[in-house]
Motif scaffolding. Structure first.
Motif, short mmCIF file in Angstrom:
data_model
loop_
_atom_site.label_atom_id
_atom_site.label_comp_id
_atom_site.label_asym_id
_atom_site.label_seq_id
_atom_site.Cartn_x
_atom_site.Cartn_y
_atom_site.Cartn_z
N ALA A 1 1.55 -2.96 2.77
CA ALA A 1 0.18 -3.07 2.25
C ALA A 1 -0.84 -3.00 3.39
CB ALA A 1 0.02 -4.38 1.48
N ALA A 2 -0.55 -3.71 4.49
CA ALA A 2 -1.49 -3.75 5.61
C ALA A 2 -1.65 -2.38 6.25
CB ALA A 2 -1.00 -4.76 6.65
N GLY A 3 -0.64 -1.54 6.16
CA GLY A 3 -0.73 -0.21 6.74
C GLY A 3 -1.82 0.65 6.12
N TRP A 4 -2.25 0.28 4.92
CA TRP A 4 -3.29 1.05 4.23
C TRP A 4 -4.71 0.67 4.65
CZ3 TRP A 4 -2.65 5.43 1.65
CH2 TRP A 4 -1.36 5.75 1.21
N THR A 5 -4.86 -0.35 5.52
CA THR A 5 -6.22 -0.73 5.95
C THR A 5 -6.88 0.37 6.75
OG1 THR A 5 -5.27 -1.86 7.88
CG2 THR A 5 -5.75 -3.21 5.95
N ARG A 6 -6.10 1.33 7.22
CA ARG A 6 -6.69 2.48 7.94
C ARG A 6 -7.53 3.33 7.01
NH1 ARG A 6 -5.11 7.81 9.01
NH2 ARG A 6 -3.26 7.54 7.71
N LEU A 7 -7.19 3.33 5.71
CA LEU A 7 -7.87 4.20 4.76
C LEU A 7 -8.62 3.45 3.67
CD1 LEU A 7 -5.01 6.83 4.26
CD2 LEU A 7 -7.04 7.06 5.69
N MET A 8 -8.24 2.20 3.41
CA MET A 8 -8.83 1.46 2.30
C MET A 8 -9.27 0.07 2.75
SD MET A 8 -6.50 2.31 -1.07
CE MET A 8 -4.89 1.93 -0.36
N SER A 9 -10.22 -0.49 2.01
CA SER A 9 -10.63 -1.88 2.25
C SER A 9 -9.58 -2.80 1.63
CB SER A 9 -11.99 -2.14 1.61
OG SER A 9 -11.89 -2.08 0.18
N CYS A 10 -9.61 -4.06 2.02
CA CYS A 10 -8.68 -5.03 1.45
C CYS A 10 -8.89 -5.18 -0.05
CB CYS A 10 -8.83 -6.39 2.15
SG CYS A 10 -8.15 -6.41 3.82
N LYS A 11 -10.14 -5.04 -0.50
CA LYS A 11 -10.42 -5.11 -1.93
C LYS A 11 -9.75 -3.96 -2.67
CE LYS A 11 -14.27 -5.47 -5.21
NZ LYS A 11 -15.75 -5.52 -5.36
N GLU A 12 -9.79 -2.77 -2.09
CA GLU A 12 -9.17 -1.61 -2.72
C GLU A 12 -7.64 -1.73 -2.71
OE1 GLU A 12 -12.42 1.91 -1.73
OE2 GLU A 12 -11.03 1.24 -0.17
N ILE A 13 -7.09 -2.26 -1.61
CA ILE A 13 -5.64 -2.46 -1.52
C ILE A 13 -5.18 -3.43 -2.59
CG2 ILE A 13 -3.76 -3.37 -0.09
CD1 ILE A 13 -5.35 -2.37 2.36
N ARG B 1 -2.16 -2.58 -9.82
CA ARG B 1 -1.77 -1.52 -10.75
C ARG B 1 -0.29 -1.16 -10.64
NH1 ARG B 1 -6.55 0.89 -8.34
NH2 ARG B 1 -8.36 0.51 -9.67
N GLY B 2 0.39 -1.60 -9.56
CA GLY B 2 1.80 -1.28 -9.38
C GLY B 2 2.17 -1.21 -7.91
N THR B 3 3.41 -0.80 -7.63
CA THR B 3 3.92 -0.80 -6.25
C THR B 3 3.82 0.55 -5.57
OG1 THR B 3 6.18 -0.32 -6.97
CG2 THR B 3 5.56 -2.65 -6.80
N ASP B 4 3.23 1.56 -6.21
CA ASP B 4 3.19 2.90 -5.64
C ASP B 4 2.50 2.93 -4.27
OD1 ASP B 4 4.49 3.78 -7.85
OD2 ASP B 4 2.78 4.78 -8.77
N VAL B 5 1.51 2.05 -4.07
CA VAL B 5 0.77 2.04 -2.81
C VAL B 5 1.62 1.48 -1.67
CG1 VAL B 5 -0.22 -0.28 -3.06
CG2 VAL B 5 -1.49 1.48 -1.78
N LEU B 6 2.67 0.74 -2.00
CA LEU B 6 3.48 0.08 -0.97
C LEU B 6 4.50 1.06 -0.39
CD1 LEU B 6 3.96 -3.39 -2.68
CD2 LEU B 6 2.29 -2.72 -0.95
N THR B 7 3.98 1.99 0.39
CA THR B 7 4.81 3.01 1.03
C THR B 7 4.40 3.13 2.49
OG1 THR B 7 3.27 4.79 0.46
CG2 THR B 7 5.03 4.32 -1.12
N SER B 8 5.25 3.79 3.29
CA SER B 8 4.94 4.01 4.70
C SER B 8 5.49 5.37 5.11
CB SER B 8 5.57 2.91 5.55
OG SER B 8 5.40 3.19 6.94
N ARG B 9 4.84 5.98 6.10
CA ARG B 9 5.33 7.23 6.67
C ARG B 9 5.91 7.02 8.07
NH1 ARG B 9 0.65 11.69 5.00
NH2 ARG B 9 0.91 11.51 2.74
N LEU B 10 6.11 5.77 8.46
CA LEU B 10 6.68 5.49 9.78
C LEU B 10 8.09 6.06 9.87
CD1 LEU B 10 5.46 1.82 10.32
CD2 LEU B 10 4.54 3.91 11.36
N ARG B 11 8.37 6.84 10.89
CA ARG B 11 9.65 7.54 11.01
C ARG B 11 10.77 6.64 11.49
NH1 ARG B 11 6.13 11.73 13.30
NH2 ARG B 11 5.85 13.38 11.76
N ASP B 12 10.43 5.49 12.10
CA ASP B 12 11.49 4.62 12.60
C ASP B 12 11.88 3.53 11.62
OD1 ASP B 12 9.11 3.28 12.84
OD2 ASP B 12 9.58 2.34 14.78
N LEU B 13 11.33 3.57 10.42
CA LEU B 13 11.77 2.64 9.37
C LEU B 13 12.98 3.21 8.65
CD1 LEU B 13 8.58 1.34 7.48
CD2 LEU B 13 10.18 -0.02 8.83
#
Length: 272
Positions: free
Chosen positions: A192-204, A210-222
């Protein structure tokens, strides 16, 4: 956990908790705390079994990690013979895929009295010598005037990696709401915190609602299983038997938990 491992009467400890709760990270932190200890003169060995679903293959992986010499014995026999005189700590990470086959664990406990086992798993092993160490979510509330709770601190640390100007104090209420909604689950908080680059905490917070779709990451070492909450849930689902999956579907009607009587009523089982 440190105290359990230093207790000579304790041979097997299972750190048990859901995926993403931080079992592997705790294990690595524990190893660091033992670096100068003389409790395990023959060493400490961390072995990941995340992609292993066969106990014979697990034996080969463990033997290779320990540099067990090959001989006229089977891999398992050679491993047990090698471990018999040793005083070491064997850390088996992600054992849940092998939890229905504990013969190797039992054999090590019987053959090597100086070996101590620390296992991480989503489920318990259900063997007599098991000492369970259940792991829950990070604290989301604390005393007024003290440092922020652990969950909010983790959110801030992860957010600053993608947005250096992030200030927890400015969004404390929203971050607290996010952490509460995610029940202090470390992986979900970091995603969730990874999205602060693009969204406000209110938007997150709104997206999570609305669901878990936002809980994703593109980090290659995960690991792939940790790149989204959906992947984690799907992997966990596959660990359930058909009967457990059926019961879980029926119990999914509840929100916020349930007691035994309510569960029995839903699944059609009598409760006295």
């Amino acid at each position: 956990l440190n105290g359990l491992l230093m207790d000579r009467a304790v041979r097997l400890v299972t750190v048990q908790g859901p995926g993403g709760i931080g079992k592997s990270r705790l294990l690595l932190a524990l190893i660091e705390s033992f670096r100068s200890a003389e409790r395990f003169p023959d060493g400490m060995f961390v072995i990941s079994l995340a992609e292993i679903d066969d106990i014979a293959r697990a034996s080969r992986v463990i033997a290779a990690k320990l540099n067990v010499p090959a001989g006229a014995y089977s891999v398992t026999q050679a491993l047990l013979k090698y471990l018999a005189p040793k005083k070491l700590l064997l850390l088996l990470d992600n054992y849940e895929h092998l939890s229905t086959d504990v013969d190797l664990i039992v054999a090590i406990l019987q053959a090597a009295p100086g070996v101590k086992l620390l296992v991480t798993s989503q489920v318990r092993l259900n063997v007599r010598e098991e000492n369970l160490y259940p792991l829950g979510g990070l604290a989301t509330s604390g005393s007024h005037g003290q440092a922020p709770p652990a969950a909010q601190q983790l959110f801030a640390q992860a957010a600053k990696r993608v947005r250096p100007d992030f200030r927890l104090a400015q969004d404390m209420k929203l971050v607290t709401d996010i952490c509460l909604h995610l029940e202090g689950l470390p992986l979900a908080i970091e995603l969730a915190a990874g999205w602060t680059r693009l969204m406000s905490c209110k938007e997150i917070a709104a997206e999570i609602g609305r669901g878990t779709d936002v809980l994703t990451s593109r980090l290659r070492d995960l690991p792939r299983r940790h790149q989204s909450m959906q992947a984690l849930l799907e992997r966990t689902w596959l660990l359930l038997s058909e009967e457990e999956q059926s019961l879980t579907r029926k119990l999914s009607v509840f929100q916020g938990g349930f007691d035994l009587a309510a569960a029995c009523a839903v699944v059609g089982t009598k409760h006295d």
